[in-house]
Design a protein around this motif. Structure first.
Motif, PDB file in Angstrom:
ATOM      1  N   ALA A   1      37.825  45.435  48.483  1.00  0.00           N
ATOM      2  CA  ALA A   1      37.943  46.071  47.165  1.00  0.00           C
ATOM      3  C   ALA A   1      36.591  46.048  46.475  1.00  0.00           C
ATOM      4  O   ALA A   1      36.339  45.278  45.552  1.00  0.00           O
TER       5      ALA A   1
ATOM      6  N   VAL B   1      41.711  54.250  44.891  1.00  0.00           N
ATOM      7  CA  VAL B   1      41.007  53.051  45.347  1.00  0.00           C
ATOM      8  C   VAL B   1      40.019  52.570  44.288  1.00  0.00           C
ATOM      9  O   VAL B   1      39.916  51.369  44.027  1.00  0.00           O
TER      10      VAL B   1
ATOM     11  N   VAL C   1      39.804  48.848  42.534  1.00  0.00           N
ATOM     12  CA  VAL C   1      38.581  48.043  42.497  1.00  0.00           C
ATOM     13  C   VAL C   1      38.211  47.694  41.056  1.00  0.00           C
ATOM     14  O   VAL C   1      37.860  46.551  40.751  1.00  0.00           O
TER      15      VAL C   1
ATOM     16  N   VAL D   1      42.433  46.361  50.726  1.00  0.00           N
ATOM     17  CA  VAL D   1      43.088  47.660  50.595  1.00  0.00           C
ATOM     18  C   VAL D   1      43.293  48.228  51.996  1.00  0.00           C
ATOM     19  O   VAL D   1      42.387  48.209  52.817  1.00  0.00           O
TER      20      VAL D   1
ATOM     21  N   ASP E   1      47.739  47.190  48.765  1.00  0.00           N
ATOM     22  CA  ASP E   1      46.790  46.162  48.349  1.00  0.00           C
ATOM     23  C   ASP E   1      47.530  44.868  48.077  1.00  0.00           C
ATOM     24  O   ASP E   1      48.758  44.855  47.970  1.00  0.00           O
TER      25      ASP E   1
END
Length: 134
Positions: free
Chosen positions: A10, A47, A51, A64, A79
């Motif tokens: 991540a 994504v 993060v 992930v 995740d």
């Protein structure tokens, strides 16, 4: 049906690797330019949100997993962060003037526009967001 899978840390530094992987999958999935663009854009947004905004569970880092399945075309992002339902976030309203515009905040609206369905669930310490594409 063949499942394609990628594991990421991540970190924003993983984004180029994610984009290259999706592009490498395109020929085997028979993806056209529009579908490839939609998948890449949606994955980048989802994504990046993980993060930047998800909190690691129990002090651990976030991992992930991205999975692409065909027929129908589905992309799943999993995740191990604390539950974070990106489908429950209300889309940001566009600024009324250029002067009032702020960067960011419109990505989830794009994800909604490019997908035909979005399903989130959290079970046994894993979150799963499935995106379906036409």
């Amino acid at each position: 049906m063949r499942v394609r899978e990628l594991h990421l840390r991540a970190e924003l530094g993983e984004m180029p690797r994610l984009a290259a992987w999706v592009e490498a999958q395109a020929p085997g999935l028979g993806l056209g330019e529009r579908q490839l663009y939609a998948i890449q854009l949606c994955l980048e947004e989802v994504v990046a949100n993980l993060v930047l905004h998800a909190r690691p569970a129990a002090g651990a880092g976030i991992t992930v997993t991205v999975r692409i399945e065909e027929a129908p075309l589905r992309v799943t992002v999993e995740d191990d962060a604390e539950p974070f339902d990106q489908t429950a976030i209300a889309p940001a309203a566009p600024a009324e003037t250029l002067e009032a515009a702020q960067p960011g905040g419109l990505g989830l609206s794009l994800v909604a526009a490019f997908t035909t369905a979005r399903d989130y669930r959290s079970e046994s310490g894993r979150n799963s967001l499935m995106l379906r594409f036409a």
